[in-house]
Scaffold this active site. Structure first.
Site, PDB file in Angstrom:
ATOM      1  N   LYS A 244       0.685  -1.446   0.090  1.00 39.82           N
ATOM      2  CA  LYS A 244       0.112   0.068   0.027  1.00 39.82           C
ATOM      3  C   LYS A 244       0.784   1.307  -0.115  1.00 39.82           C
ATOM      4  CE  LYS A 244      -2.977  -3.049   0.552  1.00 39.82           C
ATOM      5  NZ  LYS A 244      -4.238  -3.726  -0.114  1.00 39.82           N
TER       6      LYS A 244
HETATM    7  C1  LIG Z   1      -5.043  -4.683   0.606  1.00 36.61           C
HETATM    8  C2  LIG Z   1      -6.614  -4.556   0.751  1.00 36.61           C
HETATM    9  C3  LIG Z   1      -7.393  -5.189   1.636  1.00 36.61           C
HETATM   10  C4  LIG Z   1      -6.939  -6.036   2.808  1.00 36.61           C
HETATM   11  O1  LIG Z   1      -5.971  -5.357   3.515  1.00 36.61           O
HETATM   12  P1  LIG Z   1      -4.822  -6.467   4.222  1.00 36.61           P
HETATM   13  O2  LIG Z   1      -4.193  -5.519   5.188  1.00 36.61           O
HETATM   14  O3  LIG Z   1      -3.986  -7.144   3.187  1.00 36.61           O
HETATM   15  O4  LIG Z   1      -5.576  -7.304   5.125  1.00 36.61           O
HETATM   16  C5  LIG Z   1      -8.767  -4.859   1.588  1.00 36.61           C
HETATM   17  N1  LIG Z   1      -9.353  -4.048   0.641  1.00 36.61           N
HETATM   18  C6  LIG Z   1      -8.387  -3.812  -0.363  1.00 36.61           C
HETATM   19  C7  LIG Z   1      -9.156  -2.788  -1.583  1.00 36.61           C
HETATM   20  C8  LIG Z   1      -7.203  -3.940  -0.525  1.00 36.61           C
HETATM   21  O5  LIG Z   1      -6.320  -3.377  -1.399  1.00 36.61           O
END
Ligand SMILES: *Cc1c(COP(=O)(O)O)cnc(C)c1O
Length: 416
Positions: free
Chosen positions: A201
């Site tokens: 992210k």
């Molecule tokens: C990464 C992501 C998640 C989940 O996050 P995690 O930290 O991997 O559990 C949920 N929704 C979206 C759109 C994502 O990109």
């Protein structure tokens, strides 16, 4: 014509491109180390006795413009925390896009609610507001809306529908930190918004997440109980008010997060700059159509996504993706993959709680889709026809040019 790398030719991209997997594609350094050292020296790694998680919650909430903040162990955990707050009856329904991370759906299933998939807009792959109302039933409780690839979903009509039908709105901002919709930062529009700080992210703590809200303090306190074993610690002593997991973030993650916040705007600007460059280059390539964003938005370019104009190509998306990978482009076909979320075994084969098939098989659940069907045609097409390039803040002009050259080579070779 140049021979494609997949057929033994020389790959267009000879160097390795920066990647979100390590420091080649991520800003991380002395500030993270300094704050981490503070935590280690303090001897306190747990949020319940420390101060870094609280500080991180305040800083991130301030950055986004939210009043309440609850840090969690992941983005999925943040979304589950929001679902726990909603506390649906088993068999209630939550509207969700089939083009998102499975982390958006797992919390719905975990609360024994039924995910009801709403098709996407073919231009930006966000939930299409025009397709929402046809999916609403007497059991619909919430809309979980993802801002996909860093582009905002069309929140005005979504909020209007939510008000009309009295639905709770959860914004999934995992890919959209500081994305703006009509001048408003996403994550400040619905009832709760959820973030992920997983490695890929815009800013990261390895794993981690946060739930934000602009509701009142009482709301914020209960939201915290939802990720803390139902435990109202602020009252002192021990009590457990309702069933809830332990989704604590640690002080170590928060230390890194505090340093990462300071880098976020630079990360976003760098990603936008290089992505815009690729937009311009792809403009010259007829069979590649960049996925667009709504007008009046500030998109933060989580992935770089373009659609293949399949009518102009002799092979399908799978072959194009394989040829691009052979040329050295860090990409894959379709997001979350070649098929929308409902076609993964977890949902399609109802692999949930033992052999029960809950929540899909609960009494009173009227929805009984065959998930092998094309439930959401636009999403199916988006998965079949989109090339998704891993993006990051260290893509240079030279990298972008190499990527564009590889795309041009492959699409020309397979052109009609
Ligand atoms: C990464 C992501 C998640 C989940 O996050 P995690 O930290 O991997 O559990 C949920 N929704 C979206 C759109 C994502 O990109």
């Amino acid at each position: 014509m140049e021979q494609l790398a997949i057929h033994g030719g020389k790959p267009t991209i000879q160097t390795s491109l920066p990647s979100i997997r390590n420091s080649s594609g991520r800003y991380m350094g002395d500030e993270e180390k300094r704050l981490l050292a503070e935590v280690i020296d303090s001897g306190c790694l747990a949020f319940i006795y420390g101060s870094k998680v609280t500080e991180f919650e305040r800083s991130f909430a301030e950055l986004i413009g939210a009043r309440q903040a609850v840090a969690t162990s992941s983005g999925t955990a943040a979304l589950h925390t929001a679902l726990l707050y909603l506390n649906p009856e088993p068999g209630d329904e939550v509207l969700v896009s089939p083009i998102t991370d499975m982390g958006s759906v797992i919390p719905i299933l975990s609360q024994l609610a039924v995910p009801v998939f709403v098709d996407v807009d073919p231009h930006d792959h966000n939930m299409d507001p025009a397709k929402i109302e046809e999916q609403i039933s007497s059991r619909t409780r919430a809309i979980l809306v993802t801002h996909i690839y860093g582009s905002p979903a069309d929140m005005d009509p979504i909020m209007e529908i939510a008000r009309k039908h009295d639905l709770f709105v959860i914004e999934d901002c995992a890919q959209a930190q500081l994305t703006c919709y009509k001048g408003r930062v996403v994550g400040t529009i619905g009832n709760v918004s959820c973030y992920s700080f997983q490695q890929s992210k815009h800013m990261t703590t390895g794993d981690g997440g946060m739930a934000l809200s602009n509701e009142d303090e009482r709301f914020g306190r209960k939201l915290r109980h939802c990720m803390d074993k139902g435990w109202p610690r602020e009252r002192g002593g021990r009590d457990h008010l309702f069933l809830a997991p332990n989704y604590h973030m640690t002080e170590l993650q928060a230390a890194v997060g505090l340093a990462q916040i300071k880098r976020l705007k630079g990360v976003i600007e760098a990603r936008r700059r290089s992505a815009k460059r690729l937009d311009a280059l792809l403009n010259e390539i007829p069979a590649a159509l960049p996925v667009s964003s709504l007008a009046e938005s500030y998109e933060t370019r989580f992935f770089y996504v373009f659609r293949l104009q399949v009518e102009a190509l002799r092979v399908d998306g799978v072959e194009i993706a394989n040829a691009l990978i052979a040329e050295g482009v860090p990409c894959f076909l379709g997001y979350p993959g070649k098929v929308p979320l409902y076609k993964y075994p977890m949902i399609k084969d109802r692999r949930t709680f033992g052999t029960s098939g809950w929540p899909f098989t609960l009494d009173g659940v009227r929805r009984n889709w065959d998930y092998a069907d094309e439930i959401c045609p636009n999403a199916e097409r988006a998965c079949r026809e989109s090339i998704v390039i891993w993006w990051n803040e260290k893509m240079t002009d030279e990298h972008v040019h190499q990527i564009a050259r590889a795309i041009e080579k492959v699409l020309r070779a397979y052109g009609r």
